[in-house]
Every structure is written in C-alpha cells, then in structure tokens.
Scaffold this motif. Structure first.
Motif, PDB file in Angstrom:
ATOM      1  N   GLU A   1     -35.762  18.370  26.637  1.00 42.25           N
ATOM      2  CA  GLU A   1     -36.519  17.686  25.477  1.00 42.25           C
ATOM      3  C   GLU A   1     -36.645  16.390  25.776  1.00 42.25           C
ATOM      4  OE1 GLU A   1     -37.373  19.555  23.026  1.00 42.25           O
ATOM      5  OE2 GLU A   1     -36.224  21.170  22.653  1.00 42.25           O
ATOM      6  N   THR A   2     -37.252  15.528  24.934  1.00 45.31           N
ATOM      7  CA  THR A   2     -37.771  14.220  25.231  1.00 45.31           C
ATOM      8  C   THR A   2     -36.641  13.391  24.638  1.00 45.31           C
ATOM      9  OG1 THR A   2     -40.255  14.689  24.861  1.00 45.31           O
ATOM     10  CG2 THR A   2     -39.387  12.219  24.431  1.00 45.31           C
ATOM     11  N   THR A   3     -36.173  12.238  25.539  1.00 45.72           N
ATOM     12  CA  THR A   3     -35.072  11.286  25.191  1.00 45.72           C
ATOM     13  C   THR A   3     -35.595  10.068  25.229  1.00 45.72           C
ATOM     14  OG1 THR A   3     -34.504  11.347  27.470  1.00 45.72           O
ATOM     15  CG2 THR A   3     -33.542  12.961  26.444  1.00 45.72           C
ATOM     16  N   SER A   4     -35.112   9.317  24.589  1.00 45.88           N
ATOM     17  CA  SER A   4     -35.406   7.903  24.264  1.00 45.88           C
ATOM     18  C   SER A   4     -34.407   6.831  23.861  1.00 45.88           C
ATOM     19  CB  SER A   4     -36.353   7.649  23.099  1.00 45.88           C
ATOM     20  OG  SER A   4     -37.631   8.670  23.138  1.00 45.88           O
ATOM     21  N   LEU A   5     -34.669   5.601  24.258  1.00 48.27           N
ATOM     22  CA  LEU A   5     -33.880   4.337  23.940  1.00 48.27           C
ATOM     23  C   LEU A   5     -34.495   3.476  23.155  1.00 48.27           C
ATOM     24  CD1 LEU A   5     -30.911   3.148  24.787  1.00 48.27           C
ATOM     25  CD2 LEU A   5     -32.385   1.642  26.330  1.00 48.27           C
ATOM     26  N   CYS A   6     -34.154   3.114  21.778  1.00 52.96           N
ATOM     27  CA  CYS A   6     -34.706   2.245  20.870  1.00 52.96           C
ATOM     28  C   CYS A   6     -33.768   1.248  20.487  1.00 52.96           C
ATOM     29  CB  CYS A   6     -35.052   3.102  19.617  1.00 52.96           C
ATOM     30  SG  CYS A   6     -36.129   4.409  19.880  1.00 52.96           S
ATOM     31  N   ILE A   7     -34.360   0.025  20.032  1.00 58.15           N
ATOM     32  CA  ILE A   7     -33.705  -0.971  19.510  1.00 58.15           C
ATOM     33  C   ILE A   7     -34.368  -1.470  18.353  1.00 58.15           C
ATOM     34  CG2 ILE A   7     -33.198  -2.108  21.781  1.00 58.15           C
ATOM     35  CD1 ILE A   7     -35.686  -4.116  21.163  1.00 58.15           C
ATOM     36  N   LEU A   8     -33.376  -1.990  17.299  1.00 60.24           N
ATOM     37  CA  LEU A   8     -34.041  -2.429  16.088  1.00 60.24           C
ATOM     38  C   LEU A   8     -34.736  -3.918  16.139  1.00 60.24           C
ATOM     39  CD1 LEU A   8     -33.769  -1.507  13.087  1.00 60.24           C
ATOM     40  CD2 LEU A   8     -31.587  -3.016  12.987  1.00 60.24           C
ATOM     41  N   ASP A   9     -36.095  -4.032  15.789  1.00 56.52           N
ATOM     42  CA  ASP A   9     -36.720  -4.999  15.427  1.00 56.52           C
ATOM     43  C   ASP A   9     -37.302  -5.336  14.087  1.00 56.52           C
ATOM     44  OD1 ASP A   9     -38.179  -7.229  16.415  1.00 56.52           O
ATOM     45  OD2 ASP A   9     -39.827  -6.305  17.254  1.00 56.52           O
ATOM     46  N   GLY A  10     -36.422  -6.213  13.275  1.00 59.49           N
ATOM     47  CA  GLY A  10     -36.983  -6.361  12.008  1.00 59.49           C
ATOM     48  C   GLY A  10     -36.808  -5.167  11.309  1.00 59.49           C
ATOM     49  N   PRO A  11     -37.893  -4.595  10.703  1.00 68.02           N
ATOM     50  CA  PRO A  11     -37.676  -3.342   9.838  1.00 68.02           C
ATOM     51  C   PRO A  11     -37.903  -2.044  10.594  1.00 68.02           C
ATOM     52  CG  PRO A  11     -40.061  -4.509   9.620  1.00 68.02           C
ATOM     53  CD  PRO A  11     -39.200  -5.468  10.251  1.00 68.02           C
ATOM     54  N   ASP A  12     -38.365  -2.284  12.129  1.00 67.00           N
ATOM     55  CA  ASP A  12     -38.616  -0.938  12.619  1.00 67.00           C
ATOM     56  C   ASP A  12     -38.198  -0.797  13.803  1.00 67.00           C
ATOM     57  OD1 ASP A  12     -41.265  -1.046  11.191  1.00 67.00           O
ATOM     58  OD2 ASP A  12     -42.025  -2.361  12.786  1.00 67.00           O
ATOM     59  N   VAL A  13     -37.813   0.314  14.375  1.00 66.64           N
ATOM     60  CA  VAL A  13     -37.458   0.696  15.690  1.00 66.64           C
ATOM     61  C   VAL A  13     -38.305   0.586  16.572  1.00 66.64           C
ATOM     62  CG1 VAL A  13     -35.383   2.350  14.918  1.00 66.64           C
ATOM     63  CG2 VAL A  13     -37.451   3.095  15.201  1.00 66.64           C
ATOM     64  N   VAL A  14     -38.025   0.409  17.842  1.00 69.08           N
ATOM     65  CA  VAL A  14     -39.076  -0.077  19.083  1.00 69.08           C
ATOM     66  C   VAL A  14     -38.469   0.725  20.195  1.00 69.08           C
ATOM     67  CG1 VAL A  14     -40.260  -1.576  20.744  1.00 69.08           C
ATOM     68  CG2 VAL A  14     -39.839  -2.122  18.072  1.00 69.08           C
ATOM     69  N   TYR A  15     -39.430   1.780  20.699  1.00 68.58           N
ATOM     70  CA  TYR A  15     -39.062   2.405  21.823  1.00 68.58           C
ATOM     71  C   TYR A  15     -38.970   1.598  23.109  1.00 68.58           C
ATOM     72  CZ  TYR A  15     -39.263   6.910  19.490  1.00 68.58           C
ATOM     73  OH  TYR A  15     -39.157   7.965  18.578  1.00 68.58           O
ATOM     74  N   VAL A  16     -37.771   1.390  23.814  1.00 71.43           N
ATOM     75  CA  VAL A  16     -37.916   0.496  25.016  1.00 71.43           C
ATOM     76  C   VAL A  16     -37.666   1.358  26.258  1.00 71.43           C
ATOM     77  CG1 VAL A  16     -36.933  -1.422  23.765  1.00 71.43           C
ATOM     78  CG2 VAL A  16     -35.367   0.229  24.868  1.00 71.43           C
ATOM     79  N   ALA A  17     -37.480   2.712  26.305  1.00 76.68           N
ATOM     80  CA  ALA A  17     -37.263   3.606  27.447  1.00 76.68           C
ATOM     81  C   ALA A  17     -37.572   5.024  26.858  1.00 76.68           C
ATOM     82  CB  ALA A  17     -36.231   3.530  28.135  1.00 76.68           C
ATOM     83  N   CYS A  18     -38.308   5.723  27.478  1.00 78.50           N
ATOM     84  CA  CYS A  18     -38.506   7.083  27.080  1.00 78.50           C
ATOM     85  C   CYS A  18     -38.847   7.907  28.323  1.00 78.50           C
ATOM     86  CB  CYS A  18     -39.814   7.081  26.148  1.00 78.50           C
ATOM     87  SG  CYS A  18     -40.442   8.888  25.396  1.00 78.50           S
ATOM     88  N   VAL A  19     -38.046   9.268  28.248  1.00 74.97           N
ATOM     89  CA  VAL A  19     -38.364  10.214  29.271  1.00 74.97           C
ATOM     90  C   VAL A  19     -38.865  11.354  28.497  1.00 74.97           C
ATOM     91  CG1 VAL A  19     -37.265  11.646  31.123  1.00 74.97           C
ATOM     92  CG2 VAL A  19     -36.527   9.114  30.859  1.00 74.97           C
ATOM     93  N   PRO A  20     -40.264  11.928  28.805  1.00 73.37           N
ATOM     94  CA  PRO A  20     -40.682  13.030  28.200  1.00 73.37           C
ATOM     95  C   PRO A  20     -40.054  14.265  28.686  1.00 73.37           C
ATOM     96  CG  PRO A  20     -42.254  12.293  29.890  1.00 73.37           C
ATOM     97  CD  PRO A  20     -40.978  11.479  29.774  1.00 73.37           C
ATOM     98  N   SER A  21     -40.071  15.504  27.805  1.00 69.66           N
ATOM     99  CA  SER A  21     -39.452  16.599  28.086  1.00 69.66           C
ATOM    100  C   SER A  21     -40.040  17.260  29.328  1.00 69.66           C
ATOM    101  CB  SER A  21     -39.680  17.482  27.125  1.00 69.66           C
ATOM    102  OG  SER A  21     -39.489  18.873  27.254  1.00 69.66           O
ATOM    103  N   PRO A  22     -39.278  18.140  30.088  1.00 69.60           N
ATOM    104  CA  PRO A  22     -39.720  18.830  31.127  1.00 69.60           C
ATOM    105  C   PRO A  22     -40.994  19.745  31.025  1.00 69.60           C
ATOM    106  CG  PRO A  22     -37.577  18.533  31.392  1.00 69.60           C
ATOM    107  CD  PRO A  22     -37.789  17.927  30.109  1.00 69.60           C
ATOM    108  N   ARG A  23     -40.804  20.242  29.745  1.00 68.73           N
ATOM    109  CA  ARG A  23     -41.896  21.133  29.166  1.00 68.73           C
ATOM    110  C   ARG A  23     -43.185  20.481  29.007  1.00 68.73           C
ATOM    111  NH1 ARG A  23     -41.247  22.313  24.460  1.00 68.73           N
ATOM    112  NH2 ARG A  23     -39.452  21.042  23.797  1.00 68.73           N
TER     113      ARG A  23
END
Length: 265
Positions: free
Chosen positions: A101-123
């Motif tokens: 499955e797709t996995t991600s790393l996010c941080i909080l920036d104001g009212p939003d979450v921002v994706y700072v790293a992402c690995v797509p699913s092998p599918r």
C-alpha cells in the motif's frame, strides 16, 4: 557470546556503553549506576568515566557524573546532513512493500497536513499523492494524531478557526465531533479515517516521536475494499507503529531501552 573479529577493539565498545548509559531519564549517574547500565564492573566503569572526563565528554559533580556538550561533536556531521524525509524514506519503502500500500510522512502546517515524503504502493493501482500535497488536518488520520499532540491552548485556537466542510457524506460535521475524534486519537495513539475525505479511501496514521516530541505522522492509505476496518488494528497498525518508532529513533529520538550487545565484562 559471539566471537568478535580480530580487529575489534573492545575498549571502544565499552566506552560507548558508558556514554549510552546516560539517558534523558537518567542524565546524572553514580559510578555504580553506570556500571549497572553498561554491564561492567564498578572498577572498570570508574576508569572509563575518569578517562572520558579527562577528554571532556563527561564531568563529575560530587558522586555523580553527567555528559557534557562535547558529546554533540560525535554526531554533528551526521545530523547536519539528515532531514526527516530522508531519514523516513527507507522505512516508508519497507512499510509499503510489506503492506502493498501507499505510505506517507506528513507534518502539520497551520490548518493543513503537508506530505513531506511518500512511497506509492507497489501495485499499479494506488493512491495518488505527492510531496507537497496538502489536506485539511481535521479530515485526515495524519492530521488528527498531529492535532492530538498540540497543547490545549493551541488546540483551542485551532478549533476556533477551523472551517469544516462536507467532502463526503461521512465527513465530520461539527467541532464537538472533531474534538471527540482527536481525544480518541490521543488516548489510543493512532487514528483511522474512513471515507471522510474521499469515497473508497481509508487512512491510518500514528505519530512519529523524536524523544518526547511529536515531529510528524506516518500514514498508510488503503482502499476500503482491500482492507476491512475491523482487521486493520491487527494487520496494519503493528507494522505502522514499528515504522514510526524506527523513523523516530533514526531521527535522534532513540529511547533508553535500546538493546546492547555483550555480557558482563
């Protein structure tokens, strides 16, 4: 005990055992406490401590010893080149491969979450997100575990300004509901959001801690038809938590319970 190679210098290993006996929870130790933590005799611990004190890495305060700022020199060059996304990448790849499955790393920036790293699913068919993507924090599992780490004044400020909207029929409709979800995420240590942001999509997230601070959230994005909600706590959550722990450890937040090799010397 496994035999060490001929080049192995045991005194170097012992010196690091002594330094690693000091933790955020136990920053001041007696000789006896260091001996117990480093798994060596009291006499050996005393010699190592006095040598390290002469070198400037520890200092004595009566019967206690403590680390000095010079210890930071050991990791300074390494840490200068480390970023949180860079540290996380290999762990996200391993998690994506394990779960398919797709996995991600996010941080909080104001009212939003921002994706700072992402690995797509092998599918071939996978959730399409990329670094820099933003979503409202309240509508995501990552956002809820990150909001749960805020202080009460910070969280109240967020509630006072947040604007909720209906992305799907399942989206949270009130601040009271959102507070309940954030309280639940804080109590459990994880969050799952099902089809509140997009139909057919479920997200699961846990916090990444560096020491005692929450610095990010790790997320797995799942298509609802592939992962029944009732199975996620047993099949997904343990792997997700382990990945978050390893990211936090590698980013500089290793806990005092790290395993040591060897036996009493």
């Amino acid at each position: 005990m496994e035999e060490q190679p001929a080049y192995f210098v045991k005194s170097v290993e012992k010196a690091f055992d002594v330094l690693l006996a000091f933790t955020p929870e136990t920053p001041r130790l007696t000789v006896s406490q260091v001996a117990a933590g480093a798994d060596m005799t009291r006499a050996s611990a005393r010699r190592f401590l006095l040598t390290l004190a002469d070198l400037g890495y520890v200092r004595a305060d009566g019967p206690y010893f403590e680390l000095t700022p010079r210890c930071l020199d050991i990791g300074r060059s390494f840490l200068a080149n480390q970023t949180l996304p860079g540290v996380a990448e290999s762990h996200l790849k391993s998690l994506a491969a394990a779960l398919n499955e797709t996995t991600s790393l996010c941080i909080l920036d104001g009212p939003d979450v921002v994706y700072v790293a992402c690995v797509p699913s092998p599918r071939l068919l996978s959730v399409s997100v990329r670094v820099g993507t933003r979503f409202p924090a309240w509508a995501t599992s990552m956002g809820r575990v990150l909001l749960a780490a805020l202080s009460e004044p910070e969280l109240q400020e967020y509630f006072d300004s947040v604007q909720l909207e209906r992305f799907t029929e399942r989206s949270i409709g009130s601040v009271d509901q959102l507070r309940a979800e954030i309280d639940s995420a804080r109590a459990k240590g994880w969050s799952m959001v099902s089809q509140e942001l997009e139909e057919g999509l479920r997200g699961v997230a846990v916090p990444v801690r560096s020491g005692r601070d929450v610095v990010a959230a790790v997320n797995v994005s799942l298509q609802t038809h592939r992962a029944p909600a009732e199975s996620i706590e047993k099949t997904v959550l343990p792997l997700l938590r382990e990945a978050a722990l390893q990211i936090g450890n590698d980013y500089g937040g290793r806990h005092s319970g790290a395993l040591r090799s060897g036996s009493r010397r």
